[in-house]
Design a protein around this motif. Structure first.
Motif, PDB file in Angstrom:
ATOM      1  N   TRP A  62       0.830  -1.208   0.000  1.00 55.35           N
ATOM      2  CA  TRP A  62       0.000   0.000   0.000  1.00 55.35           C
ATOM      3  C   TRP A  62       0.864   1.258   0.000  1.00 55.35           C
ATOM      4  O   TRP A  62       1.655   1.409  -0.962  1.00 55.35           O
ATOM      5  CB  TRP A  62      -1.118  -0.068   1.041  1.00 55.35           C
ATOM      6  CG  TRP A  62      -0.812  -0.114   2.519  1.00 55.35           C
ATOM      7  CD1 TRP A  62      -1.060   0.874   3.429  1.00 55.35           C
ATOM      8  CD2 TRP A  62      -0.293  -1.235   3.281  1.00 55.35           C
ATOM      9  NE1 TRP A  62      -0.712   0.450   4.698  1.00 55.35           N
ATOM     10  CE2 TRP A  62      -0.252  -0.822   4.632  1.00 55.35           C
ATOM     11  CE3 TRP A  62       0.148  -2.499   2.961  1.00 55.35           C
ATOM     12  CZ2 TRP A  62       0.221  -1.648   5.662  1.00 55.35           C
ATOM     13  CZ3 TRP A  62       0.618  -3.325   3.986  1.00 55.35           C
ATOM     14  CH2 TRP A  62       0.651  -2.888   5.315  1.00 55.35           C
ATOM     15  N   ASP A  63       0.799   2.132   0.984  1.00 58.38           N
ATOM     16  CA  ASP A  63       1.461   3.444   0.876  1.00 58.38           C
ATOM     17  C   ASP A  63       2.872   3.320   0.299  1.00 58.38           C
ATOM     18  O   ASP A  63       3.701   2.573   0.825  1.00 58.38           O
ATOM     19  CB  ASP A  63       1.585   4.096   2.258  1.00 58.38           C
ATOM     20  CG  ASP A  63       0.256   4.450   2.874  1.00 58.38           C
ATOM     21  OD1 ASP A  63      -0.780   4.068   2.323  1.00 58.38           O
ATOM     22  OD2 ASP A  63       0.260   5.107   3.919  1.00 58.38           O
ATOM     23  N   HIS A  99      -2.320  -3.356   8.636  1.00 62.38           N
ATOM     24  CA  HIS A  99      -1.729  -2.195   9.332  1.00 62.38           C
ATOM     25  C   HIS A  99      -1.008  -2.618  10.608  1.00 62.38           C
ATOM     26  O   HIS A  99      -0.071  -1.954  11.036  1.00 62.38           O
ATOM     27  CB  HIS A  99      -2.814  -1.187   9.707  1.00 62.38           C
ATOM     28  CG  HIS A  99      -3.624  -0.713   8.545  1.00 62.38           C
ATOM     29  ND1 HIS A  99      -3.147   0.205   7.646  1.00 62.38           N
ATOM     30  CD2 HIS A  99      -4.868  -1.050   8.128  1.00 62.38           C
ATOM     31  CE1 HIS A  99      -4.074   0.430   6.724  1.00 62.38           C
ATOM     32  NE2 HIS A  99      -5.124  -0.320   6.994  1.00 62.38           N
ATOM     33  N   ALA A 134       4.021   4.828   7.275  1.00 59.74           N
ATOM     34  CA  ALA A 134       4.575   5.598   6.156  1.00 59.74           C
ATOM     35  C   ALA A 134       5.559   6.693   6.532  1.00 59.74           C
ATOM     36  O   ALA A 134       5.617   7.151   7.675  1.00 59.74           O
ATOM     37  CB  ALA A 134       3.435   6.197   5.349  1.00 59.74           C
ATOM     38  N   ARG A 214       2.169  11.029  12.626  1.00 57.60           N
ATOM     39  CA  ARG A 214       2.864  10.089  11.750  1.00 57.60           C
ATOM     40  C   ARG A 214       3.170  10.651  10.355  1.00 57.60           C
ATOM     41  O   ARG A 214       2.876  11.785  10.050  1.00 57.60           O
ATOM     42  CB  ARG A 214       2.020   8.823  11.609  1.00 57.60           C
ATOM     43  CG  ARG A 214       0.659   8.990  10.973  1.00 57.60           C
ATOM     44  CD  ARG A 214       0.012   7.603  10.789  1.00 57.60           C
ATOM     45  NE  ARG A 214      -1.276   7.636  10.157  1.00 57.60           N
ATOM     46  CZ  ARG A 214      -2.435   7.721  10.785  1.00 57.60           C
ATOM     47  NH1 ARG A 214      -2.463   7.834  12.107  1.00 57.60           N
ATOM     48  NH2 ARG A 214      -3.574   7.723  10.116  1.00 57.60           N
ATOM     49  N   ASP A 215       3.744   9.780   9.526  1.00 55.72           N
ATOM     50  CA  ASP A 215       4.013  10.021   8.105  1.00 55.72           C
ATOM     51  C   ASP A 215       5.010  11.164   7.856  1.00 55.72           C
ATOM     52  O   ASP A 215       4.712  12.127   7.121  1.00 55.72           O
ATOM     53  CB  ASP A 215       2.698  10.292   7.325  1.00 55.72           C
ATOM     54  CG  ASP A 215       1.670   9.173   7.463  1.00 55.72           C
ATOM     55  OD1 ASP A 215       2.039   8.087   7.964  1.00 55.72           O
ATOM     56  OD2 ASP A 215       0.507   9.377   7.073  1.00 55.72           O
ATOM     57  N   GLU A 300      -3.663  12.887   6.129  1.00 57.53           N
ATOM     58  CA  GLU A 300      -2.621  11.874   6.070  1.00 57.53           C
ATOM     59  C   GLU A 300      -1.565  12.182   5.010  1.00 57.53           C
ATOM     60  O   GLU A 300      -1.853  12.805   3.992  1.00 57.53           O
ATOM     61  CB  GLU A 300      -3.240  10.518   5.737  1.00 57.53           C
ATOM     62  CG  GLU A 300      -4.392  10.147   6.659  1.00 57.53           C
ATOM     63  CD  GLU A 300      -4.714   8.664   6.580  1.00 57.53           C
ATOM     64  OE1 GLU A 300      -4.116   7.913   7.362  1.00 57.53           O
ATOM     65  OE2 GLU A 300      -5.535   8.266   5.753  1.00 57.53           O
TER      66      GLU A 300
END
Ligand code: FRU
Length: 420
Positions: A62-63, A99, A134, A214-215, A300
């Motif tokens: 995914w990401d 996840h 991510a 996050r990210d 996000e």
């Protein structure tokens, strides 16, 4: 004494923040988000099943983000492009369970279209967090810097949603057979929510749809040369004490004619930013660049594209993380300003840049805009020709976006997940 030391550090950070950033945090208001609608310009074509090519048949993928140079351009290492993706084994793992066991793997390609798997980007035993979410990757002087989210802690018996921004470096070698990354194992935590500019997990009181800090996305500001991490957070404060402010509604006439439902105040998504100090291990939190209080809970994977004099701030979000009074699709949303810290205005008036087609509303997610307007994403829950919903878990065909002042338009779809 530890508590006192933490208070002092937080205190001194905030003074520094006030001194450094004069601009107010920009607001994505309910009035703006109320204008969100699908149009021909923002609706992606439907992905057909032939276009879906599993780049790793045994893995959910995914990401994804490409290895970039320090200036944000996509890196080429001896002719190879490298991408990093969140991955989890498919066997015995449902899409929603992925996840909970995510790890970062890398892939490489010579033509930017067909991808070979390189392997894990680090030794998961040494990585921070019970799973890794991510981030971004930057190469300088032959060294790869991988920024990621350390989610939970290995020492916790049950899974927690604590998130910290982390980094590890790696050496990269290439030969005619491919690319090999060797992580140096130097995992470190760069930033944690401070409770003053960014909500801590504790302050969230488990009330929002989902908590976020996050990210991390590395960004060198081409105007000033200064370097930053942008990331997804929640506006600070104890959840039960948060309220909707007039600015979260919009104009005065909108405020007078609208009443937010009780639960709207629990939606407090923010785009966070931290400025680099002495080196890539030293980051200072600044106040958020954008807040969506009473509008949306999750902004996000925020990232920038710079074109001419304009900063374009992009972020992804889901239908289910909009506050209850707003109906809007899963999508890529964007904002623009001529200065890094704002004032940001939503692109296309509402903020919506890319939506999935109405008859396949979850077909793709996690769009990321590359320097020339190509947009990469992954195939999420798409509808098959038999009307069944399936999880794609691989790269989606790349879209091309034209960006002009404060307006955008999808102009093309390549048949491949192409990283240009
Ligand atoms: C976006 C996202 C990221 C997070 C990851 C977790 O799809 O929610 O914000 O890092 O997925 O799997």
């Amino acid at each position: 004494t530890t508590a006192l030391a933490t208070t002092l550090v937080a205190g001194s950070l905030s003074t520094q923040v006030q001194a450094e950033v004069d601009e107010d945090t920009s607001v994505w208001s309910w009035e703006q988000a109320d204008k969100i609608e699908r149009t021909d310009e923002n609706t992606a074509p439907q992905i057909s099943e032939e276009e879906i090519k599993d780049i790793a048949p045994d893995l959910h993928v995914w990401d994804t983000w490409p290895l970039r140079n320090r200036d944000g351009s996509v890196a080429r290492v001896n002719g190879y492009k490298v991408i990093f993706s969140l991955t989890a084994k498919k066997e015995g793992v449902t899409p929603s369970e992925r996840h909970g066991i995510a790890k970062i793997r890398y892939f490489y390609s010579k033509d930017g279209k067909s991808w070979e798997m390189g392997g894990l980007a680090y030794d998961p035993e040494q990585a921070l967090g019970s799973r890794q979410w991510a981030g971004s990757a930057m190469i300088d002087d032959g060294k790869v810097n991988l920024f990621y989210t350390a989610t939970g802690r290995k020492s916790n018996e049950t899974k927690t949603y604590e998130q910290r921004l982390a980094k590890v470096s790696a050496d990269i070698e290439t030969n005619k057979d491919g690319v090999e990354l060797t992580s140096n194992g130097d995992h470190e935590i760069l930033l944690e929510a401070d409770g003053e500019h960014y909500q801590t997990l504790e302050q969230s009181e488990g009330k929002g749809v989902i908590y976020s800090f996050r990210d991390p996305w590395f960004f060198q500001d081409p105007k000033s040369g200064e370097e930053y991490l942008v990331f997804e957070g929640n506006s600070a404060g104890t959840a039960s004490e948060q309220t909707c402010q007039p600015a979260n509604y919009g104009s005065e006439s909108f405020q007078q004619t609208h009443d937010a439902p009780e639960d709207a105040k629990l939606y407090n998504g923010a785009v966070g930013i931290a400025k680099k100090g002495e080196d890539l291990s030293d980051w200072n939190l600044q106040k958020p660049i954008l807040e969506a209080d009473c509008v949306n809970q999750q902004l996000e994977r925020p990232h920038f594209m710079v074109k001419g004099n304009q900063y374009y701030l992009f972020t992804i979000t889901h239908k289910f993380t909009f506050a209850p009074q707003i109906t809007a699709p899963d999508g890529l949303y964007g904002f623009t300003s001529d200065s890094l810290h704002g004032d940001y205005k939503p692109l296309n008036d509402s903020g919506l840049v890319i939506a999935n087609p109405e008859n396949d509303p979850l077909q793709a997610y996690s769009w990321v805009v590359l320097p020339h307007g190509e947009v990469s994403s992954f195939v999420n829950k798409y509808n098959t020709e038999d009307g069944e919903q399936k999880f794609g878990g691989t790269l989606a065909p790349t879209l091309k976006l034209s960006v002009h002042k404060d307006e955008t338009k999808i102009v093309n779809e390549s048949k491949f997940p192409k990283i240009k």
